[in-house]
Design a protein around this motif. Structure first.
Motif, mmCIF file in Angstrom:
data_model
loop_
_atom_site.group_PDB
_atom_site.id
_atom_site.type_symbol
_atom_site.label_atom_id
_atom_site.label_comp_id
_atom_site.label_asym_id
_atom_site.label_seq_id
_atom_site.Cartn_x
_atom_site.Cartn_y
_atom_site.Cartn_z
ATOM 1 N N ALA A 140 0.807 -1.226 0.000
ATOM 2 C CA ALA A 140 0.000 0.000 0.000
ATOM 3 C C ALA A 140 0.838 1.273 0.000
ATOM 4 C CB ALA A 140 -0.929 0.007 1.215
ATOM 5 N N GLY A 141 2.087 1.185 0.473
ATOM 6 C CA GLY A 141 2.930 2.379 0.541
ATOM 7 C C GLY A 141 2.350 3.426 1.459
ATOM 8 N N ASP A 142 2.272 4.660 0.964
ATOM 9 C CA ASP A 142 1.783 5.773 1.781
ATOM 10 C C ASP A 142 0.256 5.920 1.742
ATOM 11 O OD1 ASP A 142 4.368 6.438 2.454
ATOM 12 O OD2 ASP A 142 4.603 7.823 0.768
ATOM 13 N N LEU A 143 -0.415 5.002 1.045
ATOM 14 C CA LEU A 143 -1.856 5.123 0.889
ATOM 15 C C LEU A 143 -2.593 4.880 2.200
ATOM 16 C CD1 LEU A 143 -3.752 5.776 -1.457
ATOM 17 C CD2 LEU A 143 -4.044 3.313 -1.814
ATOM 18 N N PHE A 144 -2.033 3.995 3.037
ATOM 19 C CA PHE A 144 -2.602 3.706 4.353
ATOM 20 C C PHE A 144 -1.529 3.864 5.414
ATOM 21 C CE2 PHE A 144 -5.552 1.520 1.610
ATOM 22 C CZ PHE A 144 -6.779 1.570 2.253
ATOM 23 N N PHE A 145 -1.957 4.159 6.629
ATOM 24 C CA PHE A 145 -1.021 4.138 7.748
ATOM 25 C C PHE A 145 -1.617 3.290 8.856
ATOM 26 C CE2 PHE A 145 -3.740 7.828 8.442
ATOM 27 C CZ PHE A 145 -4.051 7.762 9.794
ATOM 28 N N TYR A 146 -0.762 2.786 9.716
ATOM 29 C CA TYR A 146 -1.170 1.851 10.764
ATOM 30 C C TYR A 146 -1.933 2.581 11.854
ATOM 31 C CZ TYR A 146 -0.687 -1.777 14.363
ATOM 32 O OH TYR A 146 -0.918 -2.716 15.335
ATOM 33 N N GLY A 147 -3.150 2.119 12.143
ATOM 34 C CA GLY A 147 -3.962 2.728 13.181
ATOM 35 C C GLY A 147 -3.652 2.156 14.548
ATOM 36 N N ARG A 148 -4.519 2.450 15.500
ATOM 37 C CA ARG A 148 -4.279 2.008 16.867
ATOM 38 C C ARG A 148 -4.399 0.493 16.993
ATOM 39 N NH1 ARG A 148 -9.482 4.019 16.890
ATOM 40 N NH2 ARG A 148 -11.106 2.689 17.823
ATOM 41 N N GLU A 149 -3.720 -0.055 18.005
ATOM 42 C CA GLU A 149 -3.751 -1.491 18.241
ATOM 43 C C GLU A 149 -5.161 -1.932 18.627
ATOM 44 O OE1 GLU A 149 -1.760 -5.276 18.606
ATOM 45 O OE2 GLU A 149 -1.174 -3.355 17.765
ATOM 46 N N ARG A 150 -5.608 -3.016 18.013
ATOM 47 C CA ARG A 150 -6.924 -3.554 18.307
ATOM 48 C C ARG A 150 -6.805 -5.038 18.611
ATOM 49 N NH1 ARG A 150 -11.047 -0.136 17.009
ATOM 50 N NH2 ARG A 150 -12.541 -1.824 16.678
ATOM 51 N N LYS A 151 -7.783 -5.544 19.340
ATOM 52 C CA LYS A 151 -7.701 -6.917 19.834
ATOM 53 C C LYS A 151 -7.719 -7.954 18.725
ATOM 54 C CE LYS A 151 -10.080 -10.250 22.807
ATOM 55 N NZ LYS A 151 -11.213 -10.474 23.736
ATOM 56 N N SER A 152 -8.632 -7.824 17.781
ATOM 57 C CA SER A 152 -8.838 -8.907 16.827
ATOM 58 C C SER A 152 -8.648 -8.525 15.367
ATOM 59 C CB SER A 152 -10.249 -9.496 16.999
ATOM 60 O OG SER A 152 -11.230 -8.503 16.768
ATOM 61 N N GLY A 209 -0.816 -9.197 26.744
ATOM 62 C CA GLY A 209 -0.068 -9.008 25.514
ATOM 63 C C GLY A 209 0.148 -10.307 24.748
ATOM 64 N N GLU A 210 -0.519 -11.378 25.174
ATOM 65 C CA GLU A 210 -0.336 -12.683 24.549
ATOM 66 C C GLU A 210 -1.170 -12.804 23.279
ATOM 67 O OE1 GLU A 210 -0.690 -17.436 25.713
ATOM 68 O OE2 GLU A 210 -1.262 -15.873 27.144
ATOM 69 N N TYR A 211 -0.572 -13.408 22.259
ATOM 70 C CA TYR A 211 -1.255 -13.634 20.988
ATOM 71 C C TYR A 211 -1.816 -15.050 20.991
ATOM 72 C CZ TYR A 211 0.802 -9.315 19.235
ATOM 73 O OH TYR A 211 1.141 -8.002 19.044
ATOM 74 N N GLN A 212 -3.099 -15.165 20.660
ATOM 75 C CA GLN A 212 -3.774 -16.462 20.736
ATOM 76 C C GLN A 212 -4.679 -16.674 19.533
ATOM 77 O OE1 GLN A 212 -6.018 -15.989 24.354
ATOM 78 N NE2 GLN A 212 -4.309 -16.600 25.673
ATOM 79 N N LEU A 213 -5.015 -17.948 19.315
ATOM 80 C CA LEU A 213 -6.054 -18.291 18.358
ATOM 81 C C LEU A 213 -7.296 -18.674 19.152
ATOM 82 C CD1 LEU A 213 -4.083 -20.399 15.730
ATOM 83 C CD2 LEU A 213 -4.880 -18.046 15.520
ATOM 84 N N LYS A 214 -8.367 -17.920 18.930
ATOM 85 C CA LYS A 214 -9.594 -18.121 19.689
ATOM 86 C C LYS A 214 -10.658 -18.776 18.825
ATOM 87 C CE LYS A 214 -8.930 -16.126 23.791
ATOM 88 N NZ LYS A 214 -9.215 -16.779 25.078
ATOM 89 N N GLU A 215 -11.487 -19.580 19.468
ATOM 90 C CA GLU A 215 -12.573 -20.207 18.740
ATOM 91 C C GLU A 215 -13.523 -19.154 18.202
ATOM 92 O OE1 GLU A 215 -16.207 -21.242 21.809
ATOM 93 O OE2 GLU A 215 -14.752 -22.814 21.308
ATOM 94 N N ILE A 216 -14.107 -19.438 17.076
ATOM 95 C CA ILE A 216 -15.059 -18.536 16.448
ATOM 96 C C ILE A 216 -16.446 -18.961 16.893
ATOM 97 C CG2 ILE A 216 -15.991 -17.696 14.277
ATOM 98 C CD1 ILE A 216 -13.282 -18.413 13.028
ATOM 99 N N CYS A 250 -9.888 -20.359 13.235
ATOM 100 C CA CYS A 250 -9.816 -19.629 14.497
ATOM 101 C C CYS A 250 -9.305 -18.218 14.209
ATOM 102 C CB CYS A 250 -8.872 -20.323 15.478
ATOM 103 S SG CYS A 250 -9.385 -21.959 15.994
ATOM 104 N N ARG A 251 -9.669 -17.286 15.063
ATOM 105 C CA ARG A 251 -9.279 -15.885 14.885
ATOM 106 C C ARG A 251 -8.062 -15.559 15.738
ATOM 107 N NH1 ARG A 251 -11.581 -11.141 13.181
ATOM 108 N NH2 ARG A 251 -13.487 -12.248 12.596
ATOM 109 N N LEU A 252 -7.113 -14.839 15.139
ATOM 110 C CA LEU A 252 -5.932 -14.394 15.870
ATOM 111 C C LEU A 252 -6.298 -13.139 16.654
ATOM 112 C CD1 LEU A 252 -2.324 -14.121 14.382
ATOM 113 C CD2 LEU A 252 -3.123 -12.757 16.290
ATOM 114 N N VAL A 253 -6.126 -13.195 17.968
ATOM 115 C CA VAL A 253 -6.464 -12.068 18.838
ATOM 116 C C VAL A 253 -5.297 -11.775 19.770
ATOM 117 C CG1 VAL A 253 -8.930 -12.601 18.770
ATOM 118 C CG2 VAL A 253 -7.512 -13.492 20.622
ATOM 119 N N VAL A 254 -5.296 -10.566 20.308
ATOM 120 C CA VAL A 254 -4.279 -10.143 21.268
ATOM 121 C C VAL A 254 -4.955 -9.869 22.601
ATOM 122 C CG1 VAL A 254 -2.430 -8.510 21.775
ATOM 123 C CG2 VAL A 254 -2.998 -9.042 19.406
#
Length: 263
Positions: free
Chosen positions: A98-110, A146-153, A137-141
């Motif tokens: 994407a280059g400069d078209l997008f920038f990283y927003g705030r940290e979100r859980k999922s 601060g742990e990264y996990q795969l949670k059931e959907i 499964c969904r990757l969530v924080v």
């Protein structure tokens, strides 16, 4: 965010959505190619919730979200053991495309949030990984550890089939009306859960068969109450075989430090 009950959300026209959707989907298709070519991970892209039904809402400033998932069907074990690294790889690959078209927003859980640098919208990108049973499964924080996990959907029902049923029974106007009403009534709740609840309600109103609810193993009663009795479904089953409950997976990677790196 306004007060509850403020009429702050309106629907985004198809004409306004067409450009952003095309732009995002071009980037995401390239992202799928990069992830396979560079890391050997096969994936597909799916639209989520209101985007799929062309019922995207904008706030009083005209800002709206586009929700998509990148669904990995093939992930090497060493990558599964470093979920933070996987999230970082997805983010870096997207940034490179994407280059400069997008920038990283705030940290979100999922999701990973990417804010558009020129237009008034953002992309919320979820990461799904197929487990050993063939389910996603969904990757969530975890925000506390601060742990990264795969949670059931936790799927209450096959949302895609319910949408098809609603539309074939002349229920789209009712769905649009109810979703917008509830979105304005509960602006503090994320749009995705409000949309899925509206789908469930209209489906039942139109005579659809009521589905049994899913276990709330991942959600306390307080959490569900705080979401206005939303059962926290994730509509990742739109174009994937993830309609059954997925087994919870936890690679247990507390040794990895929080970072934005891609390793």
């Amino acid at each position: 965010m306004g007060k509850k009950g403020d009429s702050m959300y309106t629907y985004v026209s198809k004409k306004r959505l067409s450009g952003p959707q095309a732009e995002v989907e071009d980037i995401l298709e390239e992202l799928v190619d990069v992830m396979e070519e560079k890391y050997g991970m096969k994936a597909s892209i799916m639209t989520v919730g209101s985007v799929k039904s062309n019922l995207v809402t904008a706030d009083e400033d005209g800002h709206f979200d586009l929700d998509y998932n990148i669904c990995f069907s093939k992930v090497p074990q060493d990558v599964r053991n470093n979920l933070q690294g996987l999230r970082g790889r997805v983010r870096k690959a997207f940034d490179d495309i994407a280059g400069d078209l997008f920038f990283y927003g705030r940290e979100r859980k999922s999701v990973i949030r990417f804010e558009h640098s020129e237009e008034n919208y953002n992309l919320d990108l979820g990461i799904l990984i197929r487990n050993n049973n063939g389910q996603y499964c969904r990757l969530v924080v975890d925000r506390k550890s601060g742990e990264y996990q795969l949670k059931e959907i936790a799927l209450l029902y096959d949302a895609s089939k319910k949408e098809d049923y609603i539309f074939s029974h002349n229920g789209k106007d009712r769905l649009a009306s109810l979703y917008l009403k509830n979105k304005n009534k509960h602006p503090e709740i994320d749009s995705f859960h409000i949309y899925l609840e509206a789908v469930n309600t209209v489906y039942t109103e139109k005579g659809g068969q009521k589905m049994s609810k899913v276990s709330g193993n991942n959600h306390t009663q307080k959490q569900m109450d705080n979401h206005a009795n939303q059962k926290n479904p994730n509509n990742s089953a739109s174009r994937a075989a993830a309609n059954n409950r997925a087994n919870q997976m936890n690679p247990n990677n507390p040794a990895y430090q929080k970072s934005r790196g891609n390793k």
